[in-house]
Design a protein around this motif. Structure first.
Motif, mmCIF file in Angstrom:
data_model
loop_
_atom_site.group_PDB
_atom_site.id
_atom_site.type_symbol
_atom_site.label_atom_id
_atom_site.label_comp_id
_atom_site.label_asym_id
_atom_site.label_seq_id
_atom_site.Cartn_x
_atom_site.Cartn_y
_atom_site.Cartn_z
ATOM 1 N N ARG A 1 34.067 -38.253 -4.487
ATOM 2 C CA ARG A 1 35.147 -37.400 -3.990
ATOM 3 C C ARG A 1 35.789 -36.619 -5.126
ATOM 4 N N TRP A 2 35.961 -37.258 -6.275
ATOM 5 C CA TRP A 2 36.524 -36.594 -7.454
ATOM 6 C C TRP A 2 35.630 -35.435 -7.886
ATOM 7 N N LEU A 3 34.321 -35.652 -7.903
ATOM 8 C CA LEU A 3 33.389 -34.585 -8.255
ATOM 9 C C LEU A 3 33.483 -33.432 -7.256
ATOM 10 N N ASN A 4 33.508 -33.766 -5.976
ATOM 11 C CA ASN A 4 33.570 -32.722 -4.951
ATOM 12 C C ASN A 4 34.868 -31.928 -5.009
ATOM 13 N N GLN A 5 35.960 -32.595 -5.351
ATOM 14 C CA GLN A 5 37.231 -31.890 -5.489
ATOM 15 C C GLN A 5 37.184 -30.892 -6.636
ATOM 16 N N ILE A 6 36.581 -31.300 -7.750
ATOM 17 C CA ILE A 6 36.458 -30.399 -8.898
ATOM 18 C C ILE A 6 35.530 -29.243 -8.561
ATOM 19 N N ARG A 7 34.414 -29.547 -7.923
ATOM 20 C CA ARG A 7 33.470 -28.493 -7.541
ATOM 21 C C ARG A 7 34.142 -27.464 -6.631
ATOM 22 N N TYR A 8 34.893 -27.952 -5.655
ATOM 23 C CA TYR A 8 35.574 -27.047 -4.727
ATOM 24 C C TYR A 8 36.576 -26.164 -5.477
ATOM 25 N N ALA A 9 37.341 -26.775 -6.392
ATOM 26 C CA ALA A 9 38.345 -26.017 -7.142
ATOM 27 C C ALA A 9 37.698 -24.964 -8.034
ATOM 28 N N VAL A 10 36.536 -25.279 -8.617
ATOM 29 C CA VAL A 10 35.826 -24.316 -9.469
ATOM 30 C C VAL A 10 35.290 -23.157 -8.633
ATOM 31 N N LEU A 11 34.601 -23.468 -7.545
ATOM 32 C CA LEU A 11 33.958 -22.428 -6.739
ATOM 33 C C LEU A 11 34.967 -21.571 -5.998
ATOM 34 N N ILE B 1 29.744 -19.035 -10.770
ATOM 35 C CA ILE B 1 29.762 -19.700 -12.075
ATOM 36 C C ILE B 1 28.340 -20.099 -12.472
ATOM 37 N N PRO B 2 27.965 -19.881 -13.747
ATOM 38 C CA PRO B 2 26.581 -20.120 -14.187
ATOM 39 C C PRO B 2 26.318 -21.590 -14.485
ATOM 40 N N GLY B 3 26.407 -22.423 -13.496
ATOM 41 C CA GLY B 3 26.168 -23.836 -13.717
ATOM 42 C C GLY B 3 25.937 -24.554 -12.401
ATOM 43 N N ARG B 4 25.527 -25.798 -12.463
ATOM 44 C CA ARG B 4 25.235 -26.568 -11.261
ATOM 45 C C ARG B 4 25.917 -27.922 -11.321
ATOM 46 N N PHE B 5 26.496 -28.334 -10.187
ATOM 47 C CA PHE B 5 27.125 -29.639 -10.070
ATOM 48 C C PHE B 5 26.118 -30.678 -9.581
ATOM 49 N N ASN B 6 26.400 -31.927 -9.976
ATOM 50 C CA ASN B 6 25.552 -33.054 -9.573
ATOM 51 C C ASN B 6 24.080 -32.731 -9.849
ATOM 52 N N TYR B 7 23.837 -32.366 -11.086
ATOM 53 C CA TYR B 7 22.533 -31.835 -11.482
ATOM 54 C C TYR B 7 21.649 -32.933 -12.075
ATOM 55 N N SER C 1 14.712 -38.844 -16.104
ATOM 56 C CA SER C 1 15.699 -38.014 -15.422
ATOM 57 C C SER C 1 17.098 -38.581 -15.634
ATOM 58 N N THR C 2 18.057 -37.699 -15.829
ATOM 59 C CA THR C 2 19.457 -38.080 -15.988
ATOM 60 C C THR C 2 20.302 -37.208 -15.081
ATOM 61 N N ARG C 3 21.152 -37.836 -14.259
ATOM 62 C CA ARG C 3 22.014 -37.070 -13.375
ATOM 63 C C ARG C 3 23.361 -36.831 -14.051
ATOM 64 N N LEU C 4 23.751 -35.572 -14.108
ATOM 65 C CA LEU C 4 25.001 -35.178 -14.755
ATOM 66 C C LEU C 4 25.921 -34.509 -13.742
ATOM 67 N N GLY C 5 27.217 -34.656 -13.964
ATOM 68 C CA GLY C 5 28.188 -34.093 -13.032
ATOM 69 C C GLY C 5 28.154 -32.578 -12.975
ATOM 70 N N TYR C 6 28.046 -31.941 -14.149
ATOM 71 C CA TYR C 6 27.990 -30.478 -14.202
ATOM 72 C C TYR C 6 27.196 -30.065 -15.438
ATOM 73 N N VAL C 7 26.278 -29.144 -15.238
ATOM 74 C CA VAL C 7 25.515 -28.566 -16.345
ATOM 75 C C VAL C 7 25.658 -27.056 -16.262
ATOM 76 N N ASN D 1 30.468 -34.925 -17.276
ATOM 77 C CA ASN D 1 30.323 -36.014 -16.334
ATOM 78 C C ASN D 1 31.700 -36.371 -15.797
ATOM 79 N N PHE D 2 31.737 -36.983 -14.629
ATOM 80 C CA PHE D 2 33.010 -37.298 -13.974
ATOM 81 C C PHE D 2 33.029 -38.762 -13.571
ATOM 82 N N ASP D 3 34.208 -39.363 -13.659
ATOM 83 C CA ASP D 3 34.387 -40.736 -13.190
ATOM 84 C C ASP D 3 35.875 -40.948 -12.918
#
Length: 291
Positions: free
Chosen positions: A149-159, A165-171, A180-186, A193-195
């Motif tokens: 939910r924290w990640l989605n809130q940040i993504r929503y606020a950014v978009l 924006i030149p990047g991807r969330f939950n990438y 493979s490594t999953r990152l919050g935003y690249v 990363n978010f926590d």
């Protein structure tokens, strides 16, 4: 005079092992305060905290939140250790300022009573809780902030402010070593990363989870620095505000102490660790970096 053994109550038949847990108010000073008593035996365990947040406030004033947070972390770490089946004598304190005292036996009707009997012997600041004490609200009944939910809130606020924006969330980043490594935003200029350091009984586990996300950032940065170039690497953590009415001062202090530990760890590896309580604040860091 005839002796009648029935006149005297039977001694408790259960034997437990207990030990005080010491903590230094000033790391390295040698001064020690008993902040908890741990007891185990007969398939059960109990950690009795021996210093209340009110007493800590009286003793340390403005510095009380840090001490209360660290004392809370010690108790939580012990509780989680017992939950995994750990033995009392094998427990290792989560930081250098805490240590386990001598282990002693005790006869008691319950493991809680064994811990409280021990507290009465070794902890001058401890006061026995009344029988009518109100139980704490279980963590599952308390408000929580999930990491997703924290990640989605940040993504929503950014978009909302920059849909291009030149990047991807939950990438999911596939490195050239096949892992493979999953990152919050690249993004092009920042990787994040978010926590969430939500107060409660599982804070120690949340701290370790956040540290794992921090290590993911370090591994990706060190392994693929030739590909990424000069990017910022940050761990963005949700923290409760000091005004949060749903959490006690001790719980908030514990989250802040966990944050300070992660911040120090990140600093040693040149990774910025930031704390936020609003998603738009975290979003601004990403937007500013990518601008």
């Amino acid at each position: 005079m005839n002796f009648n053994p029935d006149v005297f109550p039977q001694a408790p038949s259960n034997v437990y092992r207990w030990a005080p847990v010491f903590m230094e108010p000033m790391n390295g000073s040698g001064e020690r305060i008993v902040v908890a008593v741990a007891a185990s035996g007969n398939g059960s365990s109990h950690v009795e905290q021996t210093v209340t947040s009110q007493v800590i406030k009286c003793m340390y004033g403005e510095q009380s939140a840090v001490f209360a947070g660290l004392a809370g972390l010690v108790a939580e770490d012990l509780q989680e250790y017992f939950a995994t089946g750990g033995m009392l004598e094998s427990w290792i304190a989560p930081f250098s300022g805490a240590s386990l005292g001598p282990i002693r036996p005790a006869c008691a009707d319950s493991v809680e009573e064994a811990a409280r009997s021990g507290a009465a012997l070794v902890a001058s600041l401890w006061r026995r809780p009344p029988d009518s004490a109100v139980a704490e609200v279980p963590e599952e009944d308390a408000p929580t902030v999930e990491v997703e939910r924290w990640l989605n809130q940040i993504r929503y606020a950014v978009l909302q402010k920059n849909a291009d924006i030149p990047g991807r969330f939950n990438y999911e980043l596939k490195r050239h070593d096949g892992i493979s490594t999953r990152l919050g935003y690249v993004g092009s200029r920042i990787v994040a990363n978010f926590d969430a350091l939500v107060p409660g009984a599982n804070l120690s586990r949340k701290r370790q989870h956040a540290k794992a996300r921090l290590l993911d950032l370090q591994i990706v940065r060190d392994f693929d620095s030739h590909m990424f170039g000069a990017r910022a690497y940050e761990l963005m953590l949700w923290l409760p505000t000091i005004e949060s009415v749903e959490y006690s001062d001790k719980m908030i202090g514990a989250s802040n102490s966990a944050f300070a530990e992660l911040e120090e760890f990140g600093g040693k590896h040149d990774i910025k660790v930031r704390g936020f309580n609003r998603a738009d604040e975290a979003a601004e860091i990403i937007l500013h970096a990518e601008a």
